[in-house]
Design an enzyme around this catalytic site. Sequence first.
Site, PDB file in Angstrom:
ATOM      1  N   GLU A 161      -2.539 -13.073   4.908  1.00 23.30           N
ATOM      2  CA  GLU A 161      -3.014 -12.573   6.356  1.00 23.30           C
ATOM      3  C   GLU A 161      -4.402 -13.766   7.033  1.00 23.30           C
ATOM      4  O   GLU A 161      -4.833 -13.852   6.336  1.00 23.30           O
ATOM      5  CB  GLU A 161      -3.976 -11.052   6.196  1.00 23.30           C
ATOM      6  CG  GLU A 161      -2.490 -10.270   6.008  1.00 23.30           C
ATOM      7  CD  GLU A 161      -3.885  -8.378   6.467  1.00 23.30           C
ATOM      8  OE1 GLU A 161      -5.259  -8.927   6.760  1.00 23.30           O
ATOM      9  OE2 GLU A 161      -2.654  -7.393   6.101  1.00 23.30           O
ATOM     10  N   LYS A 173       0.102   3.758   3.036  1.00 25.32           N
ATOM     11  CA  LYS A 173       0.913   4.098   4.376  1.00 25.32           C
ATOM     12  C   LYS A 173       2.738   4.438   4.269  1.00 25.32           C
ATOM     13  O   LYS A 173       3.048   4.798   5.109  1.00 25.32           O
ATOM     14  CB  LYS A 173       1.069   1.530   4.433  1.00 25.32           C
ATOM     15  CG  LYS A 173      -0.693   1.022   4.815  1.00 25.32           C
ATOM     16  CD  LYS A 173      -0.449   0.147   4.779  1.00 25.32           C
ATOM     17  CE  LYS A 173      -2.015   0.143   6.057  1.00 25.32           C
ATOM     18  NZ  LYS A 173      -2.355  -1.361   6.098  1.00 25.32           N
ATOM     19  N   GLY A 217      -9.004   4.071   0.692  1.00 30.89           N
ATOM     20  CA  GLY A 217      -9.446   3.755   1.530  1.00 30.89           C
ATOM     21  C   GLY A 217     -10.833   4.113   2.437  1.00 30.89           C
ATOM     22  O   GLY A 217     -12.058   4.606   1.867  1.00 30.89           O
ATOM     23  N   ASN A 240       0.878  -1.225  -0.235  1.00 29.64           N
ATOM     24  CA  ASN A 240      -0.200  -0.008   0.152  1.00 29.64           C
ATOM     25  C   ASN A 240       1.179   1.275   0.335  1.00 29.64           C
ATOM     26  O   ASN A 240       1.744   1.874   1.071  1.00 29.64           O
ATOM     27  CB  ASN A 240      -1.005  -0.353   1.475  1.00 29.64           C
ATOM     28  CG  ASN A 240      -1.568   1.330   1.379  1.00 29.64           C
ATOM     29  OD1 ASN A 240      -1.531   2.044   0.642  1.00 29.64           O
ATOM     30  ND2 ASN A 240      -2.857   0.842   2.028  1.00 29.64           N
ATOM     31  N   ASP A 284      -0.710  -3.419  10.430  1.00 29.21           N
ATOM     32  CA  ASP A 284      -2.296  -3.698  10.337  1.00 29.21           C
ATOM     33  C   ASP A 284      -3.165  -2.690  10.642  1.00 29.21           C
ATOM     34  O   ASP A 284      -3.271  -2.365  11.852  1.00 29.21           O
ATOM     35  CB  ASP A 284      -3.303  -4.757  10.651  1.00 29.21           C
ATOM     36  CG  ASP A 284      -3.130  -5.469   9.811  1.00 29.21           C
ATOM     37  OD1 ASP A 284      -3.597  -5.401   8.346  1.00 29.21           O
ATOM     38  OD2 ASP A 284      -4.358  -6.271  10.515  1.00 29.21           O
ATOM     39  N   SER A 285      -4.903  -2.909   9.908  1.00 28.31           N
ATOM     40  CA  SER A 285      -5.297  -1.138  10.452  1.00 28.31           C
ATOM     41  C   SER A 285      -6.965  -1.451  10.301  1.00 28.31           C
ATOM     42  O   SER A 285      -7.189  -2.916   9.602  1.00 28.31           O
ATOM     43  CB  SER A 285      -5.397  -0.064   9.519  1.00 28.31           C
ATOM     44  OG  SER A 285      -4.165   0.586   9.997  1.00 28.31           O
TER      45      SER A 285
END
Length: 196
Positions: free
Chosen positions: A45, A21, A150, A18, A74-75
Amino acid sequence: MISMVGQSGDKVVFVTSNPNKVLEVRGSLGEYGITFEHLNLRYPEIQSDSLHQIASASARYLYRRLKCHLFVEDSGIFVDSLNGFPGPYSSYVQKTIGNPGILKLMESVPCRGSRFESVVAYIKSADDLHLFSGIVEGSISKKMKGKEWGFDPIFIPLGSTQTYAEMGIEAKQRLSHRRAAIERLAIWMTRKVSKR
Ligand code: IMP
């Protein structure tokens, strides 16, 4: 300037596919004078109700494959009126129903509280893993506002009238969930360096 140095003398690697990020993490760590290498790689994942478990499993998986000093992030967005959904399933929800689907689910919901959480897993060896998390409380907007990535167009951090997308990357970077997690990592790292 601190370079996060790995076992082979290389810089520590941030593994993510990403680019948003990378930009945000580079900005936040940059403020602490910390640099890293970016590895653009998709990885599997695990499914879990816990971001901590997902991030830990990803870091361990990547460490087994790459054998280098690395971190992953990770969000998830947790909506109160949906009992915390989508949380760790945020990626799947974003890919399937997206922001319009979430707004539809919440069409007549007056209580729009939610939180965004980020977990960073930093691994130095198979038995040396560290987790850092950051949470920002906020709410879900009534309409999509702004054009970022997002959930940025629908998440309004507490104390703001704008969504993450409307406030722009620099302002988001000062107060985001990712910023909070990365800042904890940076403080931990700089303390370790100053103790050497
Ligand atoms: P993951 O951390 O890449 O698994 O993210 C889960 C989902 O949340 C993905 O759909 C991301 O696009 C979204 N997401 C993660 N962080 C953010 C953010 O800071 N802003 C907006 N969406 C995000």
